[in-house]
Scaffold this motif. Structure first.
Motif, PDB file in Angstrom:
ATOM      1  N   SER A   1      76.502   2.964 -47.027  1.00 51.54           N
ATOM      2  CA  SER A   1      76.277   1.804 -47.902  1.00 51.54           C
ATOM      3  C   SER A   1      77.944   0.662 -47.786  1.00 51.54           C
ATOM      4  O   SER A   1      78.827   1.328 -47.815  1.00 51.54           O
ATOM      5  N   ALA A   2      77.388  -0.326 -47.374  1.00 52.39           N
ATOM      6  CA  ALA A   2      78.603  -1.274 -47.122  1.00 52.39           C
ATOM      7  C   ALA A   2      78.722  -2.449 -48.060  1.00 52.39           C
ATOM      8  O   ALA A   2      77.568  -3.017 -48.316  1.00 52.39           O
ATOM      9  N   ALA A   3      79.827  -2.946 -48.248  1.00 54.36           N
ATOM     10  CA  ALA A   3      80.010  -4.196 -48.810  1.00 54.36           C
ATOM     11  C   ALA A   3      80.975  -4.910 -48.143  1.00 54.36           C
ATOM     12  O   ALA A   3      82.016  -4.554 -47.598  1.00 54.36           O
ATOM     13  N   VAL A   4      80.986  -6.430 -48.105  1.00 50.25           N
ATOM     14  CA  VAL A   4      81.529  -7.284 -46.988  1.00 50.25           C
ATOM     15  C   VAL A   4      82.206  -8.326 -47.967  1.00 50.25           C
ATOM     16  O   VAL A   4      81.399  -8.857 -48.761  1.00 50.25           O
ATOM     17  N   ILE A   5      83.240  -8.733 -47.944  1.00 48.77           N
ATOM     18  CA  ILE A   5      83.886  -9.860 -48.494  1.00 48.77           C
ATOM     19  C   ILE A   5      84.347 -10.829 -47.511  1.00 48.77           C
ATOM     20  O   ILE A   5      84.712 -10.808 -46.383  1.00 48.77           O
ATOM     21  N   GLY A   6      83.999 -12.350 -47.691  1.00 45.01           N
ATOM     22  CA  GLY A   6      84.087 -13.080 -46.953  1.00 45.01           C
ATOM     23  C   GLY A   6      84.407 -14.550 -47.721  1.00 45.01           C
ATOM     24  O   GLY A   6      84.791 -14.373 -48.771  1.00 45.01           O
ATOM     25  N   ARG A   7      85.035 -15.597 -46.834  1.00 43.21           N
ATOM     26  CA  ARG A   7      85.549 -16.801 -47.542  1.00 43.21           C
ATOM     27  C   ARG A   7      84.991 -18.261 -46.884  1.00 43.21           C
ATOM     28  O   ARG A   7      84.789 -17.939 -45.607  1.00 43.21           O
ATOM     29  N   THR A   8      84.896 -18.961 -47.767  1.00 41.11           N
ATOM     30  CA  THR A   8      84.669 -20.391 -47.176  1.00 41.11           C
ATOM     31  C   THR A   8      84.999 -21.367 -48.114  1.00 41.11           C
ATOM     32  O   THR A   8      85.390 -21.020 -49.495  1.00 41.11           O
TER      33      THR A   8
ATOM     34  N   PRO B   1      83.718 -13.625 -42.387  1.00 39.69           N
ATOM     35  CA  PRO B   1      83.903 -12.378 -42.775  1.00 39.69           C
ATOM     36  C   PRO B   1      85.467 -11.737 -42.877  1.00 39.69           C
ATOM     37  O   PRO B   1      86.040 -11.973 -41.772  1.00 39.69           O
ATOM     38  N   ILE B   2      85.886 -11.294 -44.171  1.00 38.03           N
ATOM     39  CA  ILE B   2      87.465 -10.660 -43.829  1.00 38.03           C
ATOM     40  C   ILE B   2      87.452  -9.261 -43.916  1.00 38.03           C
ATOM     41  O   ILE B   2      88.477  -8.614 -42.980  1.00 38.03           O
ATOM     42  N   GLY B   3      86.805  -8.596 -44.552  1.00 41.31           N
ATOM     43  CA  GLY B   3      86.945  -7.192 -44.573  1.00 41.31           C
ATOM     44  C   GLY B   3      85.590  -6.389 -45.009  1.00 41.31           C
ATOM     45  O   GLY B   3      84.865  -7.129 -45.896  1.00 41.31           O
ATOM     46  N   ILE B   4      85.335  -5.093 -44.948  1.00 36.79           N
ATOM     47  CA  ILE B   4      84.480  -4.266 -45.213  1.00 36.79           C
ATOM     48  C   ILE B   4      84.866  -3.034 -45.915  1.00 36.79           C
ATOM     49  O   ILE B   4      85.609  -2.731 -45.589  1.00 36.79           O
ATOM     50  N   LEU B   5      84.167  -2.695 -46.870  1.00 37.98           N
ATOM     51  CA  LEU B   5      84.304  -1.476 -47.756  1.00 37.98           C
ATOM     52  C   LEU B   5      82.947  -0.595 -47.121  1.00 37.98           C
ATOM     53  O   LEU B   5      81.841  -0.867 -47.225  1.00 37.98           O
ATOM     54  N   LEU B   6      83.119   0.595 -46.743  1.00 35.59           N
ATOM     55  CA  LEU B   6      82.095   1.670 -46.228  1.00 35.59           C
ATOM     56  C   LEU B   6      82.195   2.922 -47.245  1.00 35.59           C
ATOM     57  O   LEU B   6      83.093   3.489 -47.575  1.00 35.59           O
TER      58      LEU B   6
END
Length: 330
Positions: free
Chosen positions: A135-142, A82-87
């Motif tokens: 309500s949250a949205a998460v951005i991740g990377r792999t 996980p990199i960051g989250i928007l709330l």
């Protein structure tokens, strides 16, 4: 429809099937929505951008803290970082600034524990809600080689569960109904239940499971353990056989569930992870070395979804509303 998640058959018919039959199909979309899959993924060269979104509606306690952890759990359950989250925070009319301050304090605490940034979002006071909603949205990377889908279970694999059934639900109920429960269960059990807040992350076990060759990971959220194992099998197009007697349940969870007349197996359990892997005992040992409790609770089979209860093999049915919404204190 009942309170809680939309039933799978309705979700597929009205939401997922139309999405997946939509005329636009971009080549850079790596993973599309499916029952049981908590994430989608988009390609950026050899890397994947992994995305997930979830609300918090079942509690007003620790909302910011829980929102960050459960959303990041979805990302790490796909093998991503996980990199960051928007709330998005919606507050009822008349809310005090203290409510927003408490939510953000919890979100900052969880983000610091995980090592992510809060990237933004939206805050609003509105008459359309009668209690705070996040309500949250998460951005991740792999990269593509490290991505793990919920639907990756294979016939013959062990089904491993980390920690304990009803983990998140135990924390929520202990805080939401502290005054009632203080008269129904032992004080030390109530304090232990509240302290389970510190076990909501599945980041450590996801890393270990990936290193040990796990092919499916699934964070246990609404619908509890039985809902999560059903989703793994449904998403993987396999069967599953789960032994209820092998599912770990903490004493404090049992006491709270008994007081509220609900089942711990159907209680929201963020912080617990379902893992499928061959040679499950080796994975259990590896988790134990890192201080993470786990147990083999079943196996992946060809077709039928079943549970063993009191030595009887019974059908494992589709998940219904979470037990959190059925609490009744006598």
């Amino acid at each position: 429809m009942e309170i809680g998640k939309v039933p799978p058959e309705t979700l597929n018919r009205i939401v997922l099937n139309p999405i997946n039959h939509f005329a636009v199909k971009r080549e850079d979309v790596f993973l599309r929505p499916k029952t049981g899959e908590d994430c989608s993924a988009v390609t950026f060269g050899e890397e994947l951008c992994v995305l997930s979104a979830d609300p918090i509606t079942g509690t007003e306690q620790d909302m910011g803290y829980i929102a960050v952890h459960i959303n990041c759990n979805d990302i790490v359950s796909s093998g991503a970082e996980p990199i960051g989250i928007l709330l998005t925070i919606l507050l009822p009319e008349g809310s005090s600034e203290d409510v927003l301050s408490d939510i953000m304090a919890g979100a900052y605490e969880a983000a610091k524990e995980i090592g992510i940034e809060i990237l933004g979002g939206h805050t609003e006071v509105t008459a359309v809600v009668n209690k705070p909603v996040i309500s949250a949205a998460v951005i991740g990377r792999t990269d593509k080689n490290n991505f793990i889908a919920t639907g990756g279970a294979k016939v013959g694999q062990d089904v491993i569960m980390t920690k304990w059934a009803g983990l998140e639900g135990t924390v929520i109920l202990a805080k939401e109904y502290e005054n009632i429960l203080s008269e129904k269960i032992e004080p030390h059990l109530l304090e232990k239940a509240k302290s389970m807040r510190g076990f909501l992350s599945v980041i450590k076990e996801s890393k270990i499971a990936k290193q040990m060759g796990a092919t499916a990971l699934h964070d246990v959220t609404e619908g509890g353990i039985l809902g999560a194992v059903w989703e793994v099998a449904e998403c993987s197009n396999t069967g599953i056989l789960i032994d209820l007697d092998k599912i770990p349940v903490k004493e404090e969870t049992k006491a709270i569930c008994q007081a509220g007349n609900i089942s711990p197996y159907a209680l929201i359990s963020s912080g617990s992870m379902i893992i499928t892997a061959f040679e499950g005992e080796k994975l259990v040992d590896a988790l134990k070395e890192k201080g993470i409790e786990s147990a083999i609770i079943g196996t992946i089979t060809q077709k039928e979804k079943q549970i063993i209860k009191d030595s009887c093999v019974l059908p494992l049915n589709q998940p219904k509303s979470d037990a959190l919404y059925a609490v009744q204190f006598e």
